[in-house]
Design an enzyme around this catalytic site. Sequence first.
Site, short mmCIF file in Angstrom:
data_model
loop_
_atom_site.label_atom_id
_atom_site.label_comp_id
_atom_site.label_asym_id
_atom_site.label_seq_id
_atom_site.Cartn_x
_atom_site.Cartn_y
_atom_site.Cartn_z
N LYS A 86 -23.14 22.70 4.83
CA LYS A 86 -22.19 23.62 5.46
C LYS A 86 -20.95 22.85 5.88
CE LYS A 86 -23.64 27.70 7.94
NZ LYS A 86 -24.37 28.21 9.12
O1 G3P Z 1 -25.20 30.80 11.06
C1 G3P Z 1 -23.93 31.24 11.37
C2 G3P Z 1 -23.81 32.57 12.04
O2 G3P Z 1 -24.75 33.47 11.56
C3 G3P Z 1 -23.71 32.49 13.54
O3 G3P Z 1 -23.92 33.71 14.17
O4 G3P Z 1 -24.58 34.92 16.22
O5 G3P Z 1 -23.56 32.65 16.42
O6 G3P Z 1 -22.18 34.59 15.73
P1 G3P Z 1 -23.53 33.96 15.72
#
Ligand code: G3P
Length: 219
Positions: A86
């Site tokens: 990533k």
């Molecule tokens: O993995 C990245 C993403 O899904 C993060 O989500 O919930 O931290 O906005 P969030």
Amino acid sequence: MEIFIDTANIDEIKQANNWGIIDGVTTNPSLVAKEKDKGKDFKAIVKEICEIVNGDVSAEVIATSYDEMVEEARVLSKVHKNVVVKIPLIPDGLKTVKTLAKEGIRANVTLCFSANQALLAAKAGAYIISPFVGRLDDIGHDGSEMVEEIREIYDNYDFKTKILFASVRHADHVKQAALLGADIATVPFKIIEQLYKHPLTDAGLKQFLDDWAKLGQKI
Ligand code: G3P
């Protein structure tokens, strides 16, 4: 559409994997930091996840400069053949993606908040683009509209970069991802559980079993 689990929690990954519906895993530095065993080497965690799930496992670099990101990406990519590195959507990040693509290292470009960013990531040779839908919704924008635009742009130019609907906040986001033609949705454990649930399924099953019990038969 592939369904990934968005977590670094080994128990959650094992449980969801046992249900047989998980195609891969995404992690990020915040998810890793949330886990109890903070002393555990990150590469060891990534390896453990790769040994549980037979699919792409995203592991994020921590560096933000080109040279260091390339270096970290090379290290992470050697942990297991299923690792997708990533990389943040910043100028040095896209330069890194271009170098990695030439070396055959697959990149998941993360922290995407616009269709233009996604266009640049595809041109750089990203294997996956991760539009963060929930975080845009959180600030009053329409995150799903961004995914719709990215789908159209990628189809217009036949970009092979996979669209990963990220930052899922509720079960309806998963349906939106599928309707919009996202290639992947990455879903937190709790929301994967909710995907199964419908009160009419539970009530219907109870009724069937109660009625069958009256027959007193076995199959
Ligand atoms: O993995 C990245 C993403 O899904 C993060 O989500 O919930 O931290 O906005 P969030």
